[in-house]
Design an enzyme around this catalytic site. Structure first.
Site, short mmCIF file in Angstrom:
data_model
loop_
_atom_site.label_atom_id
_atom_site.label_comp_id
_atom_site.label_asym_id
_atom_site.label_seq_id
_atom_site.Cartn_x
_atom_site.Cartn_y
_atom_site.Cartn_z
N ASP A 1 -2.92 -11.96 5.71
CA ASP A 1 -4.03 -12.58 6.45
C ASP A 1 -5.31 -12.46 5.64
O ASP A 1 -6.04 -13.44 5.43
CB ASP A 1 -4.18 -11.88 7.80
N LYS B 1 0.89 -1.18 0.00
CA LYS B 1 0.00 0.00 0.00
C LYS B 1 0.92 1.22 0.00
O LYS B 1 0.82 2.12 0.84
CB LYS B 1 -0.94 -0.05 1.22
#
Ligand code: IPM
Ligand code: MG
Length: 361
Positions: A251, A195
């Site tokens: 995750d 990101k």
């Protein structure tokens, strides 16, 4: 070869029992020792990761883990919650490299919520960094005491952080995995998910992965923002080969990727440290909603046991046998409820385990 068996909570005990059943018929010299972990350990011993369990795990060649967690522990102080057991094992054993393959079995193409042509033949590998990131930063909030007292309810935060060596080592794992897969026909591509458009931590991640990538000229490297990666995974999943990302994004994306294959109940995982000691667990959780009913799919755990034989115990032939046996039971049409579709035979957890044992013979 010593295996620490840690079934944990919820469906953990049921599915691990089936994997142990399978290991026991392989005629390998395996010694297993079982211990409590998670909520079960908290109930019996007052801590989710008791010293005795940690010691057993540290001394074992490999760990077969079920799952931890139950809603009934949601109000405990964070250090006592079941999830701290798996996080503590990862941290204490240095299990930084988490392999989460998402492979679509041909017989289960119809069980996916995506169109068959999008996922038929899918074989991607998500490599998730497992001991850093916001998971192991500095937390502060209602359930974590700071300076000996619990802070007020006005704010809470967790810090996101990665060091250069942490990124370098997981990048090497990813490039090496891509190289190995290339030698058996894959594209030889690493997609690093970040990101970087917003977070400094992930600009750093991107820069370090690019640097490491120069050592692997035979492997293509691309970078993708995590929101786009989440979209691409359902739009065109087969564009990926190896995906490498941080703990938090990994995750989330690994749960998403698992569902491409029909059921999270099919997907194994391996978490390795620098010594190739590993913890092997299904990619799914403890599913308290179906615990104790004998309906959980044990195949992810059985396939995790296969990964354990291959990665940590140097028993690749036995691992191949287990994987072939799983394919055989699927070809026979046996299905636990999570992968059931019309025209197949619905079975429970232990019937599925028995069928794998039979197929091995
Ligand atoms: C996983 C799980 C764990 C995680 C939980 C149980 C702490 O979701 O292994 O993906 O968040 O890593
Ligand atoms: Mg998860």
């Amino acid at each position: 070869m010593k295996i620490a068996v840690l079934p944990g909570d919820g469906i953990g005990t049921e599915i691990v029992a089936e994997a142990v059943k399978v290991l026991n018929v392989l005629d390998l010299k395996l010694e297993t020792e079982t211990a409590l972990v998670g909520g079960a350990a908290f109930d019996a011993l007052g801590h989710p990761l008791p010293d005795s369990t940690l010691k057993l795990a540290q001394e074992a060649d490999a760990i077969l883990f079920g799952a931890v967690g139950d809603w009934k522990y949601d109000t405990l102080d964070r250090p006592l919650r079941p999830e701290q057991a798996i996080l503590g094992l990862r941290k204490n054993l240095g299990l930084f490299a988490n392999f989460r393959p998402a492979i679509c079995y041909e017989q289960l193409v119809g069980a996916s919520s995506l169109k068959p042509e999008l996922i038929s033949g899918l074989d991607i590998l998500i490599i998730r960094e497992l001991t850093g990131d916001i998971y192991f930063g500095q937390p502060r909030g209602r359930r974590v005491a700071t300076d000996g007292h619990f802070p007020g309810a006005e704010e809470a935060f967790d810090t996101m952080r990665y060091s250069k060596p942490e990124i370098e080592r997981i990048a090497h794992v990813a490039f090496q995995a891509a190289r190995k897969r290339k030698s058996s026909g894959s594209e030889g591509r690493v997609t690093s998910v970040d990101k970087a458009n917003v977070l400094e931590t992930f600009q750093f991640w991107k820069d370090v992965v690019s640097e490491v990538g120069k050592e692997y000229p035979d492997i293509a490297l691309d970078h993708m923002y995590v929101d786009n990666a989440a979209m691409q995974l359902v739009k065109e999943p087969k564009r990926f080969d190896v995906v490498v990302t941080g703990n938090m994004f990994g995750d989330i994306l690994s749960d998403e990727a698992s569902m491409l294959t029909g059921s999270i109940g099919m997907l194994p995982s391996a978490s390795l440290n620098a010594k190739n000691q590993g913890l092997y667990e299904p990619s799914h959780g403890s599913a308290p909603d179906i615990a104790g009913q004998g309906v959980a799919n044990p195949l992810a755990t059985i396939l995790s046991a296969a990964m354990m034989l291959r990665f940590s115990l140097n028993q690749a032939a036995a691992a191949d046998r287990i994987e072939a046996a799983v394919k055989a039971v699927l070809a026979q049409g046996l299905r636990t409820p999570d992968i059931y579709s019309a025209g197949t035979t619905r079975v429970g957890t232990s019937q599925m385990g028995d069928a794998v044992v039979k197929a091995l013979a």
